[in-house]
Design a protein around this motif. Structure first.
Motif, mmCIF file in Angstrom:
data_model
loop_
_atom_site.group_PDB
_atom_site.id
_atom_site.type_symbol
_atom_site.label_atom_id
_atom_site.label_comp_id
_atom_site.label_asym_id
_atom_site.label_seq_id
_atom_site.Cartn_x
_atom_site.Cartn_y
_atom_site.Cartn_z
ATOM 1 N N LEU A 1 0.816 -1.217 0.000
ATOM 2 C CA LEU A 1 0.000 0.000 0.000
ATOM 3 C C LEU A 1 0.851 1.269 0.000
ATOM 4 C CD1 LEU A 1 -2.928 1.044 0.073
ATOM 5 C CD2 LEU A 1 -2.761 1.024 2.567
ATOM 6 N N GLN A 2 1.858 1.337 0.855
ATOM 7 C CA GLN A 2 2.689 2.545 0.939
ATOM 8 C C GLN A 2 3.383 2.840 -0.386
ATOM 9 O OE1 GLN A 2 3.288 4.859 3.803
ATOM 10 N NE2 GLN A 2 3.811 5.918 1.913
ATOM 11 N N GLU A 3 3.736 1.809 -1.138
ATOM 12 C CA GLU A 3 4.406 1.991 -2.427
ATOM 13 C C GLU A 3 3.525 2.712 -3.449
ATOM 14 O OE1 GLU A 3 5.563 -1.869 -3.776
ATOM 15 O OE2 GLU A 3 6.587 -2.339 -1.896
ATOM 16 N N LEU A 4 2.210 2.690 -3.255
ATOM 17 C CA LEU A 4 1.287 3.330 -4.197
ATOM 18 C C LEU A 4 1.192 4.838 -3.999
ATOM 19 C CD1 LEU A 4 -1.678 0.783 -3.992
ATOM 20 C CD2 LEU A 4 0.312 0.726 -5.518
ATOM 21 N N PHE A 5 1.666 5.314 -2.848
ATOM 22 C CA PHE A 5 1.497 6.713 -2.475
ATOM 23 C C PHE A 5 2.787 7.513 -2.595
ATOM 24 C CE2 PHE A 5 -2.266 4.948 -0.721
ATOM 25 C CZ PHE A 5 -3.175 5.986 -0.624
ATOM 26 N N TYR A 6 2.620 8.793 -2.847
ATOM 27 C CA TYR A 6 3.725 9.738 -2.824
ATOM 28 C C TYR A 6 3.873 10.216 -1.381
ATOM 29 C CZ TYR A 6 6.564 13.829 -3.703
ATOM 30 O OH TYR A 6 7.576 14.753 -3.687
ATOM 31 N N GLY A 7 5.072 10.085 -0.842
ATOM 32 C CA GLY A 7 5.310 10.526 0.532
ATOM 33 C C GLY A 7 4.454 9.769 1.528
ATOM 34 N N ALA A 8 3.983 10.496 2.543
ATOM 35 C CA ALA A 8 3.189 9.874 3.603
ATOM 36 C C ALA A 8 1.767 9.583 3.151
ATOM 37 C CB ALA A 8 3.164 10.771 4.842
ATOM 38 N N GLY A 9 1.326 10.216 2.062
ATOM 39 C CA GLY A 9 -0.034 10.027 1.574
ATOM 40 C C GLY A 9 -1.053 10.678 2.489
ATOM 41 N N LYS A 10 -2.233 10.871 1.972
ATOM 42 C CA LYS A 10 -3.313 11.500 2.727
ATOM 43 C C LYS A 10 -4.600 10.769 2.399
ATOM 44 C CE LYS A 10 -4.378 15.436 4.960
ATOM 45 N NZ LYS A 10 -3.902 15.678 6.294
ATOM 46 N N LEU A 11 -5.266 10.233 3.420
ATOM 47 C CA LEU A 11 -6.537 9.543 3.252
ATOM 48 C C LEU A 11 -7.531 10.173 4.220
ATOM 49 C CD1 LEU A 11 -4.115 7.064 3.335
ATOM 50 C CD2 LEU A 11 -6.073 5.939 2.307
ATOM 51 N N ILE A 12 -8.669 10.621 3.702
ATOM 52 C CA ILE A 12 -9.655 11.282 4.547
ATOM 53 C C ILE A 12 -11.016 10.618 4.359
ATOM 54 C CG2 ILE A 12 -10.832 13.443 5.092
ATOM 55 C CD1 ILE A 12 -8.332 14.903 4.048
ATOM 56 N N ASN A 13 -11.520 10.062 5.455
ATOM 57 C CA ASN A 13 -12.853 9.488 5.495
ATOM 58 C C ASN A 13 -13.788 10.619 5.907
ATOM 59 O OD1 ASN A 13 -15.260 8.258 6.203
ATOM 60 N ND2 ASN A 13 -14.280 6.508 7.194
ATOM 61 N N ASN A 14 -14.642 11.060 4.982
ATOM 62 C CA ASN A 14 -15.508 12.205 5.251
ATOM 63 C C ASN A 14 -16.959 11.767 5.448
ATOM 64 O OD1 ASN A 14 -15.645 14.943 5.736
ATOM 65 N ND2 ASN A 14 -16.218 15.428 3.646
ATOM 66 N N ASN A 15 -17.160 10.641 6.127
ATOM 67 C CA ASN A 15 -18.497 10.110 6.379
ATOM 68 C C ASN A 15 -19.108 10.580 7.693
ATOM 69 O OD1 ASN A 15 -19.249 8.331 4.155
ATOM 70 N ND2 ASN A 15 -17.388 7.222 4.710
#
Length: 152
Positions: free
Chosen positions: A38-52
């Motif tokens: 999973l980390q390999e798919l992202f640039y840097g630390a990545g950002k994931l936001i669950n807006n539910n």
């Protein structure tokens, strides 16, 4: 309108990257999520936001992995499957954005209809490959339906 063949290659690479993301976070009792990939798919630390929720849940890839692993280890999560059912990707130079409509389930039972949501994903082309920079998602619920234009 002329189609730039380079843009088509980019979209195919982004298609593959998006599919890999959904594959990485899907799991069952016999197969853990593919967090090492999973980390390999992202640039840097990545950002994931669950807006539910009333307040967004904000994660880096690492904190997302830790939160999900905690739920798995506590026995709160034994199955999760998510897959893209529709998308619209726009590429401009070394940046791209995608509206990714997905369906998901917390149970392996096939009789129940899967729930749906929308993921807005941003990408950059860096270090010779496309990478995910950030994603923000919201699930469909009563009073909040996915627009038909997203499902084409």
């Amino acid at each position: 309108m002329k189609i730039n063949p380079f843009s088509m290659v980019n979209i195919q690479e982004i298609d593959k990257l998006t599919e890999q993301f959904y594959d990485c976070i899907s799991f069952n009792e016999e197969h853990y999520p593919k967090f090492d990939h999973l980390q390999e798919l992202f640039y840097g630390a990545g950002k994931l936001i669950n807006n539910n929720y009333d307040q967004p849940l904000d994660f880096t890839v690492q904190s997302y992995v830790q939160a999900l692993m905690h739920r798995i280890e506590e026995g709160d999560a034994t199955f999760y499957a998510q897959q893209e059912i529709s998308d619209n990707t726009e590429v401009f130079g070394n940046t791209a954005q995608r509206i990714s409509v997905y369906e998901y389930s917390f149970t392996a039972e096939t009789e129940q209809p899967w729930k749906r949501g929308v993921n807005f994903v941003q990408f950059i082309f860096a270090e010779g490959r496309w990478q995910i920079v950030s994603m923000v998602w919201t699930d469909e619920k009563e009073g909040l339906n996915i627009p038909e234009t997203y499902l084409l």
